[in-house]
Design a protein around this motif. Structure first.
Motif, PDB file in Angstrom:
ATOM      1  N   ILE A 286      71.920  60.180 -60.886  1.00  0.00           N
ATOM      2  CA  ILE A 286      71.585  57.934 -60.996  1.00  0.00           C
ATOM      3  C   ILE A 286      70.884  58.365 -60.063  1.00  0.00           C
ATOM      4  O   ILE A 286      70.742  58.437 -58.772  1.00  0.00           O
ATOM      5  N   ASP A 287      69.501  57.577 -60.618  1.00  0.00           N
ATOM      6  CA  ASP A 287      68.854  57.447 -59.679  1.00  0.00           C
ATOM      7  C   ASP A 287      68.998  55.853 -59.607  1.00  0.00           C
ATOM      8  O   ASP A 287      68.830  54.707 -60.621  1.00  0.00           O
ATOM      9  N   LEU A 288      68.361  55.413 -58.332  1.00  0.00           N
ATOM     10  CA  LEU A 288      67.929  53.840 -58.259  1.00  0.00           C
ATOM     11  C   LEU A 288      66.551  53.236 -57.442  1.00  0.00           C
ATOM     12  O   LEU A 288      65.666  54.475 -57.479  1.00  0.00           O
ATOM     13  N   PHE A 289      66.385  51.815 -58.047  1.00  0.00           N
ATOM     14  CA  PHE A 289      64.944  51.853 -57.770  1.00  0.00           C
ATOM     15  C   PHE A 289      64.441  50.925 -56.966  1.00  0.00           C
ATOM     16  O   PHE A 289      65.239  49.493 -57.437  1.00  0.00           O
TER      17      PHE A 289
ATOM     18  N   VAL B  12      60.520  41.002 -46.484  1.00  0.00           N
ATOM     19  CA  VAL B  12      61.488  40.607 -46.358  1.00  0.00           C
ATOM     20  C   VAL B  12      62.699  41.220 -46.829  1.00  0.00           C
ATOM     21  O   VAL B  12      62.713  40.306 -47.951  1.00  0.00           O
ATOM     22  N   GLY B  13      63.308  42.424 -47.509  1.00  0.00           N
ATOM     23  CA  GLY B  13      64.365  41.874 -48.712  1.00  0.00           C
ATOM     24  C   GLY B  13      63.979  42.228 -49.115  1.00  0.00           C
ATOM     25  O   GLY B  13      62.638  42.788 -49.919  1.00  0.00           O
ATOM     26  N   GLY B  14      64.771  42.488 -50.879  1.00  0.00           N
ATOM     27  CA  GLY B  14      64.397  42.691 -52.087  1.00  0.00           C
ATOM     28  C   GLY B  14      65.152  43.487 -53.247  1.00  0.00           C
ATOM     29  O   GLY B  14      65.962  42.696 -52.892  1.00  0.00           O
ATOM     30  N   THR B  15      64.923  43.608 -54.088  1.00  0.00           N
ATOM     31  CA  THR B  15      66.330  44.513 -55.371  1.00  0.00           C
ATOM     32  C   THR B  15      66.094  45.759 -55.624  1.00  0.00           C
ATOM     33  O   THR B  15      65.480  46.475 -55.066  1.00  0.00           O
ATOM     34  N   ILE B  16      67.738  46.096 -55.540  1.00  0.00           N
ATOM     35  CA  ILE B  16      67.023  47.398 -55.842  1.00  0.00           C
ATOM     36  C   ILE B  16      68.056  47.546 -57.541  1.00  0.00           C
ATOM     37  O   ILE B  16      68.752  46.299 -57.224  1.00  0.00           O
ATOM     38  N   SER B  17      67.810  48.349 -57.609  1.00  0.00           N
ATOM     39  CA  SER B  17      67.687  48.414 -59.402  1.00  0.00           C
ATOM     40  C   SER B  17      68.277  49.579 -60.192  1.00  0.00           C
ATOM     41  O   SER B  17      67.824  50.473 -58.996  1.00  0.00           O
ATOM     42  N   ASP B  18      68.862  49.953 -60.837  1.00  0.00           N
ATOM     43  CA  ASP B  18      69.008  51.053 -62.093  1.00  0.00           C
ATOM     44  C   ASP B  18      68.229  50.522 -63.179  1.00  0.00           C
ATOM     45  O   ASP B  18      67.532  51.756 -64.191  1.00  0.00           O
ATOM     46  N   LEU B  19      67.387  49.760 -63.084  1.00  0.00           N
ATOM     47  CA  LEU B  19      65.703  49.202 -64.062  1.00  0.00           C
ATOM     48  C   LEU B  19      66.786  49.937 -65.934  1.00  0.00           C
ATOM     49  O   LEU B  19      65.991  50.314 -66.721  1.00  0.00           O
TER      50      LEU B  19
END
Lengths: 263, 152
Positions: free
Chosen positions: A43-46, A54-61
């Motif tokens: 399982i990869d996250l992007f 400052v901050g951002g998004t973590i997604s599995d796309l």
């Protein structure tokens, strides 16, 4: 704090992060987690930081849904599977957007928490694989039964009803609401070659039971197609249309409306 | 009864497996970054087989899978994601192929030496996949459509 410390919590604190491997991947940073999809794939996250840094998004796309869809030939998820994804996202406070499981982190301190939540949501959604019918866990008829319970629609399973010919027929459900009673046949098969035989059986049953549609309190006949499998031809729908109301399992709300005579 | 290893090998080695017609990629039900296709596989034995292809246009990850209507996925090529085998714990790498075993179903993978094209060239990979899986494709796999909108 080192990996040689004896305290288990210290060992964990020193070694856990090694299980997550980061690398640049196009516009993203890829985080390879130690978690696995049910077939053993990683399982990869992007990660995509915001422009202000400052901050951002973590997604599995969308990789979890791509993995899940790669296990089946069904073009659509069942209502129950969709409900389970919704529940998983609620539990882990993860957004399901255009097939992607993702969440925002507002600052660096929140990063590990958000990454763990997205990874856990991915892991749990991939386990919906267990609910696929060709894994022999559940049939669509059982899904319909659960749906009727959820909708608080009273029903009897597999009633035995004599047709005009004297033959005994067994529709899957006899449902009853305040305004109407309905007999329901669930038309489900994984094979195009078997689809016509299923349809013709239901047509014969509706024809032989047609005396129940007459009188002051006629019973509605409902042919519920499991259209999550792409096996039905237009002729299959046409065959049952003149004898019954057609419902599609991909649209359960309309099915419920038919039973409540609201549709 | 679950598919046996000899049955799986018979499916894989049967060279009458054929896909007829051009194959077009389409968006999935979620309009995710991935596109996919499904193609029915005909054969002299009549196994209920399909090929499911999917390609994630954001990260260049590609999968071609052979799915049995009765067993689920029995064989697959993955490019762009790593894999860990359950029997040895070994990491296989980002190019791997899942094959059926009675004990582990499709969870055991190996590095396929016959796949040399990159995931970013799905049509070339498709040709190599079909050769190795003994599938004749009487048609063309259409190019992957470009990602139109900002998804992320």
């Amino acid at each position: 704090m080192t990996a040689t410390a004896q305290n288990p919590c210290e060992i964990l604190a020193a070694t856990l992060s090694r299980l997550f491997v980061c690398s640049p991947h196009g516009d993203f940073t890829r985080v390879r987690t130690p978690y696995l999809y049910p077939d053993g794939d990683s399982i990869d996250l992007f990660v995509k930081p915001r422009l202000d840094g400052v901050g951002g998004t973590i997604s599995d796309l969308g990789e979890t849904i791509r993995w899940l869809r790669g296990q089946t030939v069904s073009p659509r998820r069942t209502p129950r599977q969709a409900a389970m994804i919704s529940d998983i996202c609620m539990t882990h406070n993860v957004e399901f957007f255009k097939g992607m499981l993702q969440a925002r982190y507002e600052n660096n301190n929140a990063f590990a928490d958000v990454a763990t939540r997205v990874a856990q949501a991915s892991l749990r959604v991939s386990d919906l694989w267990l609910s696929f019918r060709n894994r022999a866990v559940e049939s669509v008829t059982e899904e319909v039964e659960e749906y009727l319970i959820e909708q608080k629609i009273a029903f009897e399973k597999v009633p035995r009803l004599p047709g005009r010919s004297g033959r005994i027929w067994t529709p899957h459900f006899h449902a009853r609401t305040d305004v109407q009673s309905s007999l329901i046949y669930v038309l489900a098969t994984g094979s195009r070659s078997a689809a016509r035989a299923v349809t013709e059986h239901v047509v014969t049953a509706w024809y032989d039971l047609s005396n129940l549609r007459t009188g002051q309190n006629p019973t509605e006949f409902v042919s519920l197609f499991d259209d999550t499998a792409d096996v039905w031809a237009d002729q299959d729908f046409a065959l049952v249309r003149s004898l019954s109301r057609i419902a599609r399992w991909s649209e359960p709300d309309e099915f419920a409306q038919i039973l409540r005579r609201a549709g | 009864m679950a598919l046996t290893k000899p049955e799986f090998e018979a499916i894989l080695s049967n060279s009458t497996k054929t896909i007829v017609g051009d194959i077009t990629w389409s968006e999935d039900e979620d309009h995710s970054p991935s596109v996919e296709f499904r193609a029915e596989v005909e054969s002299d034995v009549g196994w209920p087989l399909f090929i499911k292809g999917s390609y994630n246009r954001l990260i260049g990850a590609l999968t071609f899978a052979v799915i049995s209507k009765t067993e689920g996925r029995i064989y697959a090529l993955d490019l762009g994601k790593d894999h860990r085998n359950p029997d040895t714990g070994q990491l296989i790498g980002e190019k791997h192929k899942h094959a059926w075993t009675e004990e582990y179903r499709d969870k055991v993978a190996y590095v396929p030496p016959d796949i040399t094209e990159p995931a970013t060239n799905p049509r070339a990979v498709w040709t190599q996949f079909c050769q190795e899986a003994k599938i004749r494709h009487r048609g063309q796999l259409q190019p992957v459509p470009a990602l139109q909108s900002e998804l992320f």
